[in-house]
Design a protein around this motif. Structure first.
Motif, PDB file in Angstrom:
ATOM      1  N   MET A   1      37.345  37.134  39.862  1.00  0.00           N
ATOM      2  CA  MET A   1      38.603  37.728  39.419  1.00  0.00           C
ATOM      3  C   MET A   1      39.686  36.662  39.257  1.00  0.00           C
ATOM      4  O   MET A   1      40.481  36.699  38.302  1.00  0.00           O
ATOM      5  N   MET A   2      39.722  35.685  40.168  1.00  0.00           N
ATOM      6  CA  MET A   2      40.723  34.620  40.029  1.00  0.00           C
ATOM      7  C   MET A   2      40.352  33.646  38.908  1.00  0.00           C
ATOM      8  O   MET A   2      41.235  33.075  38.261  1.00  0.00           O
ATOM      9  N   THR A   3      39.050  33.474  38.669  1.00  0.00           N
ATOM     10  CA  THR A   3      38.615  32.684  37.507  1.00  0.00           C
ATOM     11  C   THR A   3      39.128  33.328  36.222  1.00  0.00           C
ATOM     12  O   THR A   3      39.618  32.638  35.318  1.00  0.00           O
ATOM     13  N   LEU A   4      39.044  34.653  36.143  1.00  0.00           N
ATOM     14  CA  LEU A   4      39.553  35.358  34.958  1.00  0.00           C
ATOM     15  C   LEU A   4      41.069  35.236  34.857  1.00  0.00           C
ATOM     16  O   LEU A   4      41.608  35.121  33.744  1.00  0.00           O
ATOM     17  N   CYS A   5      41.772  35.250  35.981  1.00  0.00           N
ATOM     18  CA  CYS A   5      43.225  35.048  35.953  1.00  0.00           C
ATOM     19  C   CYS A   5      43.570  33.683  35.349  1.00  0.00           C
ATOM     20  O   CYS A   5      44.504  33.565  34.537  1.00  0.00           O
ATOM     21  N   VAL A   6      42.848  32.641  35.765  1.00  0.00           N
ATOM     22  CA  VAL A   6      43.088  31.297  35.209  1.00  0.00           C
ATOM     23  C   VAL A   6      42.783  31.293  33.712  1.00  0.00           C
ATOM     24  O   VAL A   6      43.568  30.777  32.906  1.00  0.00           O
ATOM     25  N   ALA A   7      41.665  31.896  33.329  1.00  0.00           N
ATOM     26  CA  ALA A   7      41.289  31.922  31.911  1.00  0.00           C
ATOM     27  C   ALA A   7      42.334  32.657  31.074  1.00  0.00           C
ATOM     28  O   ALA A   7      42.762  32.172  30.022  1.00  0.00           O
ATOM     29  N   GLU A   8      42.766  33.809  31.545  1.00  0.00           N
ATOM     30  CA  GLU A   8      43.715  34.613  30.768  1.00  0.00           C
ATOM     31  C   GLU A   8      45.089  33.959  30.721  1.00  0.00           C
ATOM     32  O   GLU A   8      45.803  34.072  29.710  1.00  0.00           O
ATOM     33  N   GLY A   9      45.465  33.263  31.797  1.00  0.00           N
ATOM     34  CA  GLY A   9      46.724  32.510  31.767  1.00  0.00           C
ATOM     35  C   GLY A   9      46.686  31.380  30.752  1.00  0.00           C
ATOM     36  O   GLY A   9      47.655  31.165  30.011  1.00  0.00           O
ATOM     37  N   ILE A  10      45.572  30.661  30.695  1.00  0.00           N
ATOM     38  CA  ILE A  10      45.409  29.595  29.703  1.00  0.00           C
ATOM     39  C   ILE A  10      45.455  30.171  28.297  1.00  0.00           C
ATOM     40  O   ILE A  10      46.118  29.623  27.404  1.00  0.00           O
TER      41      ILE A  10
ATOM     42  N   PRO B   1      50.270  26.680  31.011  1.00  0.00           N
ATOM     43  CA  PRO B   1      49.746  27.966  31.477  1.00  0.00           C
ATOM     44  C   PRO B   1      50.151  28.380  32.896  1.00  0.00           C
ATOM     45  O   PRO B   1      49.824  29.486  33.315  1.00  0.00           O
ATOM     46  N   MET B   2      50.866  27.536  33.641  1.00  0.00           N
ATOM     47  CA  MET B   2      51.080  27.839  35.064  1.00  0.00           C
ATOM     48  C   MET B   2      51.755  29.200  35.278  1.00  0.00           C
ATOM     49  O   MET B   2      51.310  29.993  36.106  1.00  0.00           O
TER      50      MET B   2
ATOM     51  N   ARG C   1      51.310  34.806  37.084  1.00  0.00           N
ATOM     52  CA  ARG C   1      51.570  36.235  36.880  1.00  0.00           C
ATOM     53  C   ARG C   1      50.280  37.040  37.018  1.00  0.00           C
ATOM     54  O   ARG C   1      50.252  38.103  37.645  1.00  0.00           O
ATOM     55  N   TYR C   2      49.193  36.513  36.445  1.00  0.00           N
ATOM     56  CA  TYR C   2      47.901  37.207  36.572  1.00  0.00           C
ATOM     57  C   TYR C   2      47.415  37.200  38.018  1.00  0.00           C
ATOM     58  O   TYR C   2      46.833  38.190  38.490  1.00  0.00           O
ATOM     59  N   PHE C   3      47.642  36.105  38.737  1.00  0.00           N
ATOM     60  CA  PHE C   3      47.313  36.080  40.168  1.00  0.00           C
ATOM     61  C   PHE C   3      48.003  37.227  40.900  1.00  0.00           C
ATOM     62  O   PHE C   3      47.381  37.956  41.689  1.00  0.00           O
TER      63      PHE C   3
ATOM     64  N   THR D   1      46.781  21.320  37.924  1.00  0.00           N
ATOM     65  CA  THR D   1      47.886  22.283  38.022  1.00  0.00           C
ATOM     66  C   THR D   1      47.452  23.560  38.725  1.00  0.00           C
ATOM     67  O   THR D   1      48.108  24.026  39.671  1.00  0.00           O
ATOM     68  N   GLN D   2      46.342  24.149  38.254  1.00  0.00           N
ATOM     69  CA  GLN D   2      45.918  25.425  38.844  1.00  0.00           C
ATOM     70  C   GLN D   2      45.527  25.258  40.310  1.00  0.00           C
ATOM     71  O   GLN D   2      45.696  26.178  41.105  1.00  0.00           O
ATOM     72  N   SER D   3      45.037  24.074  40.699  1.00  0.00           N
ATOM     73  CA  SER D   3      44.690  23.836  42.096  1.00  0.00           C
ATOM     74  C   SER D   3      45.940  23.757  42.972  1.00  0.00           C
ATOM     75  O   SER D   3      46.022  24.384  44.034  1.00  0.00           O
ATOM     76  N   ARG D   4      46.914  23.000  42.512  1.00  0.00           N
ATOM     77  CA  ARG D   4      48.127  22.779  43.308  1.00  0.00           C
ATOM     78  C   ARG D   4      48.985  24.032  43.455  1.00  0.00           C
ATOM     79  O   ARG D   4      49.854  24.081  44.324  1.00  0.00           O
ATOM     80  N   MET D   5      48.759  25.027  42.631  1.00  0.00           N
ATOM     81  CA  MET D   5      49.511  26.272  42.745  1.00  0.00           C
ATOM     82  C   MET D   5      49.298  26.949  44.098  1.00  0.00           C
ATOM     83  O   MET D   5      50.179  27.667  44.578  1.00  0.00           O
ATOM     84  N   THR D   6      48.132  26.748  44.699  1.00  0.00           N
ATOM     85  CA  THR D   6      47.836  27.414  45.970  1.00  0.00           C
ATOM     86  C   THR D   6      47.329  26.466  47.054  1.00  0.00           C
ATOM     87  O   THR D   6      47.403  26.801  48.232  1.00  0.00           O
TER      88      THR D   6
END
Length: 295
Positions: free
Chosen positions: A62-71, A78-79, A84-86, A154-159
């Motif tokens: 589900m979080m993989t899809l959040c990253v994909a949809e944000g991109i 995309p951050m 927002r999807y997260f 970027t996506q790693s450092r978000m969390t």
């Protein structure tokens, strides 16, 4: 060969979901407990600690899809969209969410990097595998290796404030990028782990538990991929480890799925996944983005 690229992209995203759904059954169990209850698990049957439906996925997919949809929403920056999807996903009250990520979400007040730092300070560590499990879309979406790396970090450092998390994500997506370009799996892995702390995983089984610590997780993933004979073998090895088996399965499944292609994933696995329509839609959009940027 654009059809081959589509097969690899679809294999990557479905590989994450299949590894997740198969491994979700055995998460938090020991190898001995897995063996006692299932013998050697080879089927997607659900159940486990989260009482999953057969084919139901967890936070990994589900979080993989959040990253994909944000991109896909904003490929250049995309951050904000990923975040927002997260939060939308978090508000859906998912069954499974990692402690570090939950803490970041609870602390979020508009600045992801600050939230990640606060969570790291509060918890005394942030070296979990939660950014590695979801980073693959950065490799699937972009042709330019520099863009892959920028969005991966970027996506790693978000969390996850711990730099070992971003480092593992970068190595993982460099391997993915090589596989998308047609390299051999073992060659891609051995090239990218050279000089890193993962270099010694070639022959010996990792001397660490299959835990949620990013270094432990990635050692097991790389070991599995270097020894698996096909896609099924890769995700089954992960599932039968127990421990953080859904995440190890998702991460190993992503690379195995690219390498063996969607055609290399048994139909019984791919067809079992409950969110196939969403996966298919995201795959087609990633393919369109990737091919438009290479035109």
């Amino acid at each position: 060969m654009q059809d081959q690229m589509l097969d690899r992209l679809k294999g990557g995203l479905y590989g994450v979901a299949v590894g997740d759904a198969l491994g979700g059954t055995t998460e938090f169990m020991s190898v001995r407990e897995v063996k006692a209850q299932y013998g050697y698990l080879t089927e997607i049957i659900g159940g486990g600690v989260w009482q999953l439906e057969p084919g139901e996925v967890t936070d990994d997919t589900m979080m993989t899809l959040c990253v994909a949809e944000g991109i896909l929403e904003n490929p250049a920056e995309p951050m904000e969209a990923i975040g927002r999807y997260f939060l939308e996903w978090y508000q859906s009250r998912p069954k499974d969410i990692g402690n570090i990520i939950r803490h970041v979400f609870e602390k979020y007040e508009g600045d992801w990097l600050e939230s990640a730092f606060i969570a790291h300070a509060d918890m005394g560590q942030s070296g979990g595998n939660g950014s590695l499990m979801r980073c693959l879309p950065a490799a699937l979406a972009y042709n330019d290796p520099a863009e892959v790396e920028r969005v991966t970090i970027t996506q790693s450092r978000m969390t996850h404030y711990d730099p070992r998390c971003a480092e593992a994500c970068v190595i993982y997506n460099r391997i993915a990028d090589r596989l998308l370009r047609g390299e051999e799996l073992s060659e891609a892995i051995l090239t990218e782990i050279k000089g890193s702390e993962y270099e010694g995983i070639i022959e010996d089984e990792p001397d660490c538990p299959p835990s949620g610590f990013v270094v432990h997780t990635f050692r097991w993933v790389l070991h599995i991929l270097l020894h698996a004979t096909d896609f099924s073998d890769a995700v089954q090895r992960a599932a039968n480890l127990g421990g953080d088996s859904d995440t190890i399965g998702a991460i190993a499944g992503g690379l195995a799925g690219i390498y063996y292609g969607y055609e290399g994933i048994p139909a019984k696995y791919a067809e079992a996944i409950l969110i196939k329509d969403r996966l298919d839609r995201v795959v087609s959009l990633l393919y369109a983005l990737r091919t438009s940027s290479s035109a």
